[in-house]
Design a protein around this motif. Structure first.
Motif, PDB file in Angstrom:
ATOM      1  N   ARG A 302       0.841  -1.210   0.000  1.00  0.00           N
ATOM      2  CA  ARG A 302       0.000   0.000   0.000  1.00  0.00           C
ATOM      3  C   ARG A 302       0.871   1.254   0.000  1.00  0.00           C
ATOM      4  O   ARG A 302       0.632   2.200  -0.729  1.00  0.00           O
ATOM      5  CB  ARG A 302      -0.863  -0.009   1.271  1.00  0.00           C
ATOM      6  N   ILE A 303       1.923   1.233   0.802  1.00  0.00           N
ATOM      7  CA  ILE A 303       2.786   2.420   0.887  1.00  0.00           C
ATOM      8  C   ILE A 303       3.520   2.639  -0.440  1.00  0.00           C
ATOM      9  O   ILE A 303       3.550   3.737  -0.981  1.00  0.00           O
ATOM     10  CB  ILE A 303       3.834   2.234   2.012  1.00  0.00           C
ATOM     11  N   ARG A 304       4.095   1.582  -0.982  1.00  0.00           N
ATOM     12  CA  ARG A 304       4.956   1.744  -2.161  1.00  0.00           C
ATOM     13  C   ARG A 304       4.164   1.967  -3.437  1.00  0.00           C
ATOM     14  O   ARG A 304       4.602   2.675  -4.329  1.00  0.00           O
ATOM     15  CB  ARG A 304       5.869   0.522  -2.365  1.00  0.00           C
ATOM     16  N   TYR A 305       3.004   1.281  -3.533  1.00  0.00           N
ATOM     17  CA  TYR A 305       2.255   1.347  -4.799  1.00  0.00           C
ATOM     18  C   TYR A 305       1.056   2.303  -4.739  1.00  0.00           C
ATOM     19  O   TYR A 305       0.269   2.367  -5.682  1.00  0.00           O
ATOM     20  CB  TYR A 305       1.795  -0.056  -5.209  1.00  0.00           C
ATOM     21  N   HIS A 306       0.880   2.988  -3.632  1.00  0.00           N
ATOM     22  CA  HIS A 306      -0.143   4.036  -3.482  1.00  0.00           C
ATOM     23  C   HIS A 306      -1.553   3.536  -3.801  1.00  0.00           C
ATOM     24  O   HIS A 306      -2.354   4.263  -4.384  1.00  0.00           O
ATOM     25  CB  HIS A 306       0.149   5.250  -4.401  1.00  0.00           C
ATOM     26  N   SER A 307      -1.850   2.293  -3.494  1.00  0.00           N
ATOM     27  CA  SER A 307      -3.223   1.836  -3.733  1.00  0.00           C
ATOM     28  C   SER A 307      -3.561   0.733  -2.735  1.00  0.00           C
ATOM     29  O   SER A 307      -2.663   0.071  -2.202  1.00  0.00           O
ATOM     30  CB  SER A 307      -3.399   1.316  -5.164  1.00  0.00           C
ATOM     31  N   ALA A 308      -4.867   0.567  -2.509  1.00  0.00           N
ATOM     32  CA  ALA A 308      -5.316  -0.383  -1.486  1.00  0.00           C
ATOM     33  C   ALA A 308      -4.910  -1.805  -1.855  1.00  0.00           C
ATOM     34  O   ALA A 308      -4.619  -2.626  -0.998  1.00  0.00           O
ATOM     35  CB  ALA A 308      -6.826  -0.278  -1.321  1.00  0.00           C
ATOM     36  N   LEU A 455      13.363   4.700  13.328  1.00  0.00           N
ATOM     37  CA  LEU A 455      12.006   4.226  13.007  1.00  0.00           C
ATOM     38  C   LEU A 455      11.030   5.403  12.906  1.00  0.00           C
ATOM     39  O   LEU A 455      10.163   5.433  12.027  1.00  0.00           O
ATOM     40  CB  LEU A 455      11.533   3.241  14.078  1.00  0.00           C
ATOM     41  N   GLN A 456      11.212   6.396  13.791  1.00  0.00           N
ATOM     42  CA  GLN A 456      10.341   7.572  13.713  1.00  0.00           C
ATOM     43  C   GLN A 456      10.535   8.284  12.375  1.00  0.00           C
ATOM     44  O   GLN A 456       9.570   8.670  11.715  1.00  0.00           O
ATOM     45  CB  GLN A 456      10.650   8.529  14.870  1.00  0.00           C
ATOM     46  N   ALA A 457      11.794   8.405  11.975  1.00  0.00           N
ATOM     47  CA  ALA A 457      12.082   9.089  10.696  1.00  0.00           C
ATOM     48  C   ALA A 457      11.515   8.287   9.522  1.00  0.00           C
ATOM     49  O   ALA A 457      10.944   8.855   8.587  1.00  0.00           O
ATOM     50  CB  ALA A 457      13.588   9.273  10.536  1.00  0.00           C
ATOM     51  N   PHE A 458      11.654   6.966   9.567  1.00  0.00           N
ATOM     52  CA  PHE A 458      11.135   6.149   8.450  1.00  0.00           C
ATOM     53  C   PHE A 458       9.601   6.278   8.383  1.00  0.00           C
ATOM     54  O   PHE A 458       9.016   6.284   7.305  1.00  0.00           O
ATOM     55  CB  PHE A 458      11.535   4.677   8.612  1.00  0.00           C
ATOM     56  N   GLY A 459       8.981   6.372   9.563  1.00  0.00           N
ATOM     57  CA  GLY A 459       7.515   6.543   9.607  1.00  0.00           C
ATOM     58  C   GLY A 459       7.099   7.852   8.942  1.00  0.00           C
ATOM     59  O   GLY A 459       6.031   7.933   8.333  1.00  0.00           O
ATOM     60  N   GLU A 460       7.944   8.875   9.061  1.00  0.00           N
ATOM     61  CA  GLU A 460       7.606  10.152   8.414  1.00  0.00           C
ATOM     62  C   GLU A 460       7.818  10.076   6.907  1.00  0.00           C
ATOM     63  O   GLU A 460       7.093  10.681   6.127  1.00  0.00           O
ATOM     64  CB  GLU A 460       8.457  11.281   8.997  1.00  0.00           C
ATOM     65  N   LYS A 461       8.826   9.292   6.489  1.00  0.00           N
ATOM     66  CA  LYS A 461       9.101   9.192   5.045  1.00  0.00           C
ATOM     67  C   LYS A 461       8.058   8.320   4.349  1.00  0.00           C
ATOM     68  O   LYS A 461       7.745   8.524   3.188  1.00  0.00           O
ATOM     69  CB  LYS A 461      10.478   8.560   4.815  1.00  0.00           C
ATOM     70  N   TYR A 465       4.056   3.198   7.564  1.00  0.00           N
ATOM     71  CA  TYR A 465       5.138   2.288   7.988  1.00  0.00           C
ATOM     72  C   TYR A 465       5.165   2.172   9.504  1.00  0.00           C
ATOM     73  O   TYR A 465       5.343   1.094  10.058  1.00  0.00           O
ATOM     74  CB  TYR A 465       6.472   2.846   7.481  1.00  0.00           C
ATOM     75  N   ARG A 466       4.968   3.329  10.162  1.00  0.00           N
ATOM     76  CA  ARG A 466       4.973   3.327  11.629  1.00  0.00           C
ATOM     77  C   ARG A 466       3.626   2.798  12.094  1.00  0.00           C
ATOM     78  O   ARG A 466       2.597   3.449  11.938  1.00  0.00           O
ATOM     79  CB  ARG A 466       5.206   4.754  12.123  1.00  0.00           C
ATOM     80  N   SER A 467       3.647   1.601  12.666  1.00  0.00           N
ATOM     81  CA  SER A 467       2.372   0.939  12.921  1.00  0.00           C
ATOM     82  C   SER A 467       2.547  -0.116  13.999  1.00  0.00           C
ATOM     83  O   SER A 467       3.600  -0.754  14.078  1.00  0.00           O
ATOM     84  CB  SER A 467       1.918   0.280  11.605  1.00  0.00           C
ATOM     85  N   ASN A 468       1.516  -0.290  14.789  1.00  0.00           N
ATOM     86  CA  ASN A 468       1.584  -1.349  15.801  1.00  0.00           C
ATOM     87  C   ASN A 468       1.268  -2.721  15.194  1.00  0.00           C
ATOM     88  O   ASN A 468       1.343  -3.737  15.871  1.00  0.00           O
ATOM     89  CB  ASN A 468       0.668  -1.047  16.988  1.00  0.00           C
ATOM     90  N   GLU A 469       0.950  -2.733  13.917  1.00  0.00           N
ATOM     91  CA  GLU A 469       0.816  -4.031  13.214  1.00  0.00           C
ATOM     92  C   GLU A 469       2.199  -4.611  12.947  1.00  0.00           C
ATOM     93  O   GLU A 469       2.357  -5.782  12.638  1.00  0.00           O
ATOM     94  CB  GLU A 469       0.149  -3.821  11.853  1.00  0.00           C
ATOM     95  N   ALA A 470       3.221  -3.729  12.993  1.00  0.00           N
ATOM     96  CA  ALA A 470       4.595  -4.179  12.724  1.00  0.00           C
ATOM     97  C   ALA A 470       5.240  -4.641  14.022  1.00  0.00           C
ATOM     98  O   ALA A 470       4.945  -4.117  15.093  1.00  0.00           O
ATOM     99  CB  ALA A 470       5.407  -3.037  12.127  1.00  0.00           C
TER     100      ALA A 470
END
Ligand SMILES: Cc1cc2nc3c(=O)[nH]c(=O)nc-3n(C[C@H](O)[C@H](O)[C@H](O)COP(=O)(O)OP(=O)(O)OC[C@H]3O[C@@H](n4cnc5c(N)ncnc54)[C@H](O)[C@@H]3O)c2cc1C
Length: 533
Positions: A302-308, A455-461, A465-470
């Motif tokens: 979802r993050i990389r391909y911008h679609s559900a 991890l905080q920085a990657f979540g902003e990029k 990405y920043r998720s409690n599912e991870a």
């Protein structure tokens, strides 16, 4: 053949033996259709379609920067439908049964590629490998995954093919200045890897295919007079008057040769201790430590391909991130889309993680190492093994916190960032299982502090990405060797021991399958030009 002048898009071009390359970008559906690729490439090259009889893809990459991901292709157009086929079998090797013997310690990518190159030079490789052949090794991997038993000679790092066999088989490298990367890829194809690896910008073989390729390499080496001995752990070097004469194994056998290639990988701690105890110089070097992070693959898609939903014609998405935090690099390492987290301990009483994926990358998880660069501790000039011991202490602490089994300490990502314990953990691919542990209690403060910032920085990029599912799974500590074995830049031999050739990852000269293979070849070339005794 000269097809003569022709005109296209208002331009007149002259072509000899018509072969043209052109770069195009197409939506995934069109990129998967050879007729549409040919049409689009002919149009981009401004060539009439009737001239273009064949089109072959030379390079393929995914460009997911815009909303509609595109497949970028470099296409070769030809006036003939024929293109030379990639090697279907290895070129014949010369017989080396009577050649000068060269001992290679370690049957990883470096050892195997060194052996093949030595054969090319007419030398006779003798590979000594502490582990088992790929087939027997599989049982020991099952014992780690299911019974939590680690055989110190046969595991995810030790055995035929080295750490490369049950690795992910990603074959990209940044070390293209160190040798002919394309030739290494062609060798893999000649021994059974899919030809797609010659084309993809991020070539990947997959754990399920590597064992056959490694077996074929071994058989080729033996068929021309080389030898491969399994269950042979080298535990001494025969050195006198500054020259090596051979090695002794734990089984008590001596193997004699005036050149020994030491390609034992980054986990052969006993070899580093042996060198140090014999007064053969080794040096501490920087390395990295962190965790494996695992997300549901759908989140990364979802993050990389911008679609559900990921277009099924696109591969499971990957990522690569890096951030400076408090003066040190925090970066992703060995990202495995559709992969599995692997238990990579090489001794009982430690927990180490890494990752792999099958060729189809069809597991529901995406894992990646996220590691922090670590400098050698103070005093490493006097004690070059200090960093290695420190690395081992963290791995042993992970084992204790995991319940003295191969279960790995783990924490949900958001819980780690917010410094709160995880009351439960999500499903995870790591076969021995994970247990909730606040990772600040395990990781050295210099690592966990920067990991949190990274991890905080990657979540902003990457939104999402920043998720409690991870989940963070510890400890990822073997991304590279904490020790370098020096070598003379001209001869590539150890400066103190003539004929001893430190090689590839374990010696600090490689960091992956391809760079290890290249270093194996480089060392073999150096051995070949060495004058005989
Ligand atoms: C799970 C996993 C996934 C990975 N995924 C990738 C990837 O996708 N792409 C990539 O480029 N890299 C990957 N790597 C890293 C890659 O496998 C290594 O960089 C590479 O294998 C290093 O090659 P090498 O020949 O230097 O050493 P190794 O592959 O480590 O081989 C060393 C060999 O020496 C043997 N040995 C050690 N001590 C002795 C002794 N005393 N006597 C005899 N034999 C000995 C060992 O048993 C081993 O077989 C992965 C590693 C792991 C563990």
């Amino acid at each position: 053949m000269d097809v003569g002048p022709w005109s296209g898009n208002g331009r007149t071009l002259h072509l000899c033996a018509m072969h043209r390359t052109v770069d195009i970008a197409l939506p995934p559906r069109e990129a998967a259709d050879p007729a549409l690729v040919r049409e689009a490439a002919a149009e981009a090259a401004a060539m009439p379609l009737e001239i273009v009889k064949g089109a072959r893809i030379l390079k393929r990459s995914i460009d997911a920067r815009s909303k509609q991901p595109l497949v970028r292709l470099r296409v070769e157009l030809s006036d003939s439908a024929e293109f030379p086929a990639p090697l279907a079998a290895p070129p014949p090797l010369r017989d080396v049964s009577g050649g000068r013997p060269v001992i290679i310690v370690g049957c990883g990518p470096a050892g195997l590629f060194a052996a093949l190159r030595l054969i090319g030079h007419g030398l006779r490789p003798i590979i000594l490998e502490r582990g088992k052949d790929v087939r027997a090794r599989r049982r020991d991997l099952a014992a780690i995954n299911r019974e939590h038993l680690v055989d110190p000679d046969s595991n995810y790092c030790f055995g035929e093919g080295g750490a490369g066999t049950y690795s992910d088989g990603k074959l990209y490298t940044r070390s293209d200045k160190r040798g002919d990367v394309a030739a290494v890829l062609r060798t893999f194809v000649a021994f059974g890897a899919p030809p797609d690896i010659l084309v993809d910008a991020h070539p990947h073989i997959g754990t399920n295919k590597l064992p056959h390729i490694i077996t074929a390499m071994r058989q080729a080496i033996i068929s021309v007079g080389g030898s491969v001995h399994f269950g042979c752990r080298v535990n001494d070097f025969l050195v006198s008057q500054g020259r090596i004469h051979g090695v002794r194994t734990a089984q008590g056998t001596e193997h004699l040769a005036d050149s020994v290639v030491l390609a034992t990988g980054h986990s052969a701690r006993d070899i580093l201790e042996l060198l140090h105890s014999k007064g053969i110089r080794i040096e501490a070097k920087s390395f990295a430590m962190g965790v494996r992070i695992e997300h549901p693959q759908a989140v990364i898609d979802r993050i990389r391909y911008h679609s559900a939903q990921r277009d099924p014609l696109l591969p499971p998405a990957s990522y690569s991130v890096v951030q400076q935090v408090e003066g040190r690099g925090v970066y992703s390492f060995c990202m495995c889309p559709g992969g599995i987290i692997a238990p990579c301990a090489t001794a009982p009483g430690e927990v180490v993680t890494n990752g792999w994926s099958p060729s189809k990358r069809n597991n529901p998880f995406a894992n990646s190492g996220i590691v922090v660069a670590v400098d050698p501790p103070a005093g490493s000039d006097r004690d070059p093994l200090a960093a290695m011991r420190w690395q081992g202490q963290v791995e042993q602490a992970a084992w204790r916190m995991g319940g003295e089994r191969q279960c790995a300490p783990a924490q949900r990502m958001e819980d780690f960032i917010r410094r709160r314990p995880s009351s439960d953990l999500p499903a995870c691919s790591y076969p021995p299982g994970i247990v909730p542990v606040p990772l600040d209690e395990l990781l050295p403060a210099a690592v966990s502090l920067r990991l949190r910032g990274g991890l905080q920085a990657f979540g902003e990029k990457m939104r999402g990405y920043r998720s409690n599912e991870a989940v963070l799974v510890a400890v990822e500590s073997r991304t590279s060797s904490p020790v370098r074995i020096p070598r003379d830049p001209g001869t590539l031999a150890h400066p103190q021991v003539q004929g001893l050739y430190p090689c590839a990852e374990g010696a600090g000269y490689a960091g992956g399958i391809v760079s290890a293979a290249l270093d194996g070849e480089r060392v073999a070339d150096a051995v070949a030009v060495r004058p005989g005794p």
